[in-house]
Structures are given as structure tokens and as C-alpha cells.
Design a protein around this motif. Structure first.
Motif, short mmCIF file in Angstrom:
data_model
loop_
_atom_site.label_atom_id
_atom_site.label_comp_id
_atom_site.label_asym_id
_atom_site.label_seq_id
_atom_site.Cartn_x
_atom_site.Cartn_y
_atom_site.Cartn_z
N VAL A 56 47.39 46.27 29.24
CA VAL A 56 47.22 44.82 29.07
C VAL A 56 45.07 45.31 28.40
CG1 VAL A 56 47.79 43.39 30.93
CG2 VAL A 56 46.40 45.11 31.28
N ASP A 57 44.59 44.24 28.38
CA ASP A 57 43.33 43.63 27.68
C ASP A 57 42.93 43.26 29.71
OD1 ASP A 57 43.87 41.05 27.92
OD2 ASP A 57 43.47 41.37 25.95
N ASP B 103 41.44 40.16 30.31
CA ASP B 103 42.06 38.63 30.69
C ASP B 103 43.44 38.97 30.96
OD1 ASP B 103 39.63 37.63 30.26
OD2 ASP B 103 40.40 38.18 27.87
N GLU B 104 44.79 40.42 31.30
CA GLU B 104 45.77 40.21 31.63
C GLU B 104 46.60 40.52 30.45
OE1 GLU B 104 47.24 39.97 35.64
OE2 GLU B 104 44.61 39.46 36.23
N ARG B 105 46.20 39.94 29.65
CA ARG B 105 47.28 40.45 28.88
C ARG B 105 47.72 41.14 27.71
NH1 ARG B 105 42.95 35.89 25.59
NH2 ARG B 105 41.72 37.72 25.23
#
Length: 175
Positions: free
Chosen positions: A10-11, A13-15
Motif C-alpha cells: 500500500v501507499d 493513503d492505504e491504497r
């Protein structure tokens, strides 16, 4: 096998940006979602536990929160409940406290910190925990200074507890 399980990269931002094996996530030190669950006794003491020697990160160290890596597509709250049940045999309502980010040369985590209250008894059936004890919060820094802690516990959980409880850090010998 644990190293074959799939993990979301994830990044901040939790994407989700990639899905890889746990072994690859560790090898490349990729950011992933994880959970932390502090267990308090009804008297306010905190449950500490020692990790098994076979753990893939920080073996045999002490931890102040149960938890672990979220499965692919698994919401953080579900992962936290699952990990707590697997590691300590506790099924209890959790309160989400804060989002956490931890990065080191060994791991990169974007996670959530939770708490619950449970007086036990505890069941450490999956073998991830080899010892445990209650730590009174007013003795937390003294206890922490005499136990080898997981790096994320020292960087994330201890500061949160100090802030919440108004504790001042005790200087560590040699650093």
C-alpha cells in the motif's frame, strides 16, 4: 506456509498498489497494512507478551500489542479481531484509537492501533506467544527498559501510551 500468503502493498493513503507474497514483502521491505491491539485488564494493567523464536520479524522480543499483517481485502478491524483471537484467544469488542505509520530497515507498516479490555484467561494456541505478563502503566517505562521490545512497539505503542497516560519517558541506559 506463512511466507506464501498474499499481502497488499500500500501507499501512505492505504491504497493498494501491488499484491505480493509475504516473503517478497519482507525481502523488499514493502509498505503493508497491519494491526496493533493493546489488551488492558479491568484494573488498567497492560498485557505484554513475548514472541516466538520462529517469527519472521523480531523473534523472541516482547510486544505490547497483539496483531499482524492484514490479509488481502481484509478490513483492518476484522484483521485486528482475527489476530487477537488467533494469538491470545480473546474475542472482545475493539476500540480503534489511531492510524499509525512505522518505517525501518526491516519493515514498513501503515496500520491501525486498537484497544480492548479482557482479564483472561488467555489461550496462546497458535504458538506465536511464548510468555506473557501484566505491566502496570506506572511501571511501563521501567519494564520496557529491561525487556527487548519489538521496534514498532517502542516507536508506536509506547509513545501512544505515554501520551494517553501522561507518562514521561524514562531515559534508557546507553541511549
Amino acid at each position: 506456509m506463512i511466507s506464501d500468503e498474499l499481502v497488499e502493498v500500500v501507499d501512505l493513503d492505504e491504497r493498494v498498489v501491488e499484491i505480493v507474497s509475504r516473503a517478497e514483502m519482507r525481502r523488499r521491505n514493502l509498505a503493508h497494512r497491519a494491526t496493533y491491539v493493546m489488551v488492558f485488564a479491568s484494573c488498567g494493567d497492560l498485557l505484554a507478551h513475548q514472541r516466538a523464536s520462529w517469527k519472521d520479524i523480531w523473534p523472541s522480543r516482547w510486544d505490547l500489542a497483539f496483531g499482524g499483517v492484514c490479509a488481502v481485502g481484509e478490513p483492518s478491524a476484522v484483521a485486528a479481531s482475527r489476530e487477537l483471537a488467533e494469538e491470545a484467544g480473546v474475542v472482545a469488542p475493539l476500540q480503534e484509537l489511531t492510524r499509525v505509520v512505522f518505517e525501518s530497515d526491516e519493515t514498513r507498516v501503515v496500520g491501525r492501533l486498537y484497544e480492548t479490555t479482557d482479564d483472561g484467561p488467555f489461550v496462546f494456541a497458535d504458538g506465536e506467544v511464548v510468555d506473557h505478563c501484566w505491566v502496570p502503566l506506572d511501571q511501563l517505562d521501567t519494564w520496557a527498559a529491561t525487556h527487548q521490545l519489538c521496534d514498532d512497539t517502542r516507536a508506536v505503542v509506547l509513545p501512544y501510551l505515554r501520551s494517553r497516560c501522561g507518562l514521561r519517558p524514562t531515559p534508557r541506559a546507553g541511549g
